[in-house]
Design a protein around this motif. Structure first.
Motif, PDB file in Angstrom:
ATOM      1  N   ALA A  56      11.447  30.595  22.500  1.00 60.31           N
ATOM      2  CA  ALA A  56      11.863  30.901  21.126  1.00 60.31           C
ATOM      3  C   ALA A  56      11.088  32.107  20.601  1.00 60.31           C
ATOM      4  O   ALA A  56      11.656  32.992  19.955  1.00 60.31           O
ATOM      5  CB  ALA A  56      11.651  29.689  20.218  1.00 60.31           C
ATOM      6  N   VAL A  57       9.792  32.144  20.904  1.00 56.42           N
ATOM      7  CA  VAL A  57       8.958  33.291  20.508  1.00 56.42           C
ATOM      8  C   VAL A  57       9.468  34.558  21.184  1.00 56.42           C
ATOM      9  O   VAL A  57       9.558  35.622  20.561  1.00 56.42           O
ATOM     10  CB  VAL A  57       7.469  33.038  20.849  1.00 56.42           C
ATOM     11  N   CYS A  70      16.439  26.358  27.372  1.00 55.72           N
ATOM     12  CA  CYS A  70      16.049  25.636  26.156  1.00 55.72           C
ATOM     13  C   CYS A  70      16.891  24.367  25.995  1.00 55.72           C
ATOM     14  O   CYS A  70      16.366  23.297  25.662  1.00 55.72           O
ATOM     15  CB  CYS A  70      16.209  26.530  24.922  1.00 55.72           C
ATOM     16  N   SER A 124       9.038  26.573  23.011  1.00 53.00           N
ATOM     17  CA  SER A 124       8.318  27.368  22.007  1.00 53.00           C
ATOM     18  C   SER A 124       8.141  28.805  22.472  1.00 53.00           C
ATOM     19  O   SER A 124       8.405  29.755  21.720  1.00 53.00           O
ATOM     20  CB  SER A 124       6.934  26.769  21.729  1.00 53.00           C
ATOM     21  N   VAL A 178       6.044  34.994  14.235  1.00 53.19           N
ATOM     22  CA  VAL A 178       5.846  33.572  14.524  1.00 53.19           C
ATOM     23  C   VAL A 178       5.052  32.918  13.392  1.00 53.19           C
ATOM     24  O   VAL A 178       5.397  31.831  12.919  1.00 53.19           O
ATOM     25  CB  VAL A 178       5.135  33.367  15.879  1.00 53.19           C
ATOM     26  N   PRO A 219      16.548  31.551  16.507  1.00 57.19           N
ATOM     27  CA  PRO A 219      15.312  31.343  17.271  1.00 57.19           C
ATOM     28  C   PRO A 219      14.159  30.832  16.399  1.00 57.19           C
ATOM     29  O   PRO A 219      13.322  30.055  16.864  1.00 57.19           O
ATOM     30  CB  PRO A 219      15.001  32.730  17.839  1.00 57.19           C
ATOM     31  N   ALA A 229      12.200  27.345  17.113  1.00 61.22           N
ATOM     32  CA  ALA A 229      10.750  27.304  17.324  1.00 61.22           C
ATOM     33  C   ALA A 229      10.100  26.108  16.639  1.00 61.22           C
ATOM     34  O   ALA A 229       9.123  25.552  17.157  1.00 61.22           O
ATOM     35  CB  ALA A 229      10.114  28.601  16.830  1.00 61.22           C
ATOM     36  N   MET A 286       7.747  23.619  18.635  1.00 60.59           N
ATOM     37  CA  MET A 286       6.302  23.651  18.377  1.00 60.59           C
ATOM     38  C   MET A 286       5.805  22.299  17.883  1.00 60.59           C
ATOM     39  O   MET A 286       4.683  21.894  18.181  1.00 60.59           O
ATOM     40  CB  MET A 286       5.956  24.757  17.380  1.00 60.59           C
TER      41      MET A 286
END
Length: 195
Positions: free
Chosen positions: A165-166, A137, A162, A8, A41, A45, A49
């Motif tokens: 995605a993580v 998502c 977020s 990340v 992904p 993110a 984010m």
């Protein structure tokens, strides 16, 4: 540490690096192309984010991020490996200064996520469960423009995307499970309150 140990933070560093190399701003198309070499992904993110930062208070910012989240999620659901961006969106310029400020605001949170994520319940980040994550998502991204009139409300949905995605990026099914459980519980409580 390698990008494998800090996936990340690696995405955040790549984002900051792109902003430094393109001080006059960078187009959405170039941004997603360079970042997309990592994975979809990772690209997902970034707008998710960004909505969590104070930038979500800028008019239409949440809507733009929501549209990008939808676009990426749809293509993930289609099984695409490379992201396609329509010309009108790809030509939009992102200010380098805004990217740097957003990355700086997220640095501590991202380091925490890297320290507390790992390959746990990895089966929940593979099919058929992966389709559920990607669909959530998509729904969250689609709702962001509707919440534009309520300042910072999109930040909650951005936080959900977020975390998902993580989860996909780190193959951490536990993060996905906890995030989806909290989201469904909140949706059920909201629905019960409206009845």
């Amino acid at each position: 540490m390698t990008s494998a140990k800090q996936p990340v933070e690696h995405v955040l560093k790549e984002t900051s690096s792109l902003a430094r190399r393109n001080r006059g701003g960078i187009t959405v198309s170039r941004f997603t192309e360079e970042l997309g070499q990592t994975s979809l992904p990772a690209v997902l993110a970034v707008p998710a984010m960004a909505v969590v930062t104070p930038l979500s208070g800028v008019p239409l910012f949440s809507s733009a991020c929501g549209a990008l989240i939808c676009l990426i999620s749809v293509q993930m659901l289609m099984g695409r490996r490379h992201l396609w961006i329509p010309g009108w969106l790809g030509r939009r310029r992102i200010k380098a200064d805004a990217v740097r400020k957003g990355a700086a605001a997220l640095r501590r949170s991202v380091r925490w996520l890297d320290r507390h994520s790992g390959k746990r319940l990895a089966m929940l980040t593979r099919q058929p469960f992966l389709t559920v994550i990607q669909a959530v998502c998509l729904i969250c991204g689609a709702m962001m423009p509707l919440l534009e009139i309520v300042p910072f409300s999109s930040s909650v949905l951005g936080g959900v995307v977020s975390l998902l995605a993580v989860a996909m990026l780190t193959r951490d099914g536990l993060i996905a499970l906890l995030t989806l459980s909290a989201l469904f519980a909140a949706a059920a409580a909201l629905a019960a309150g409206l009845v």
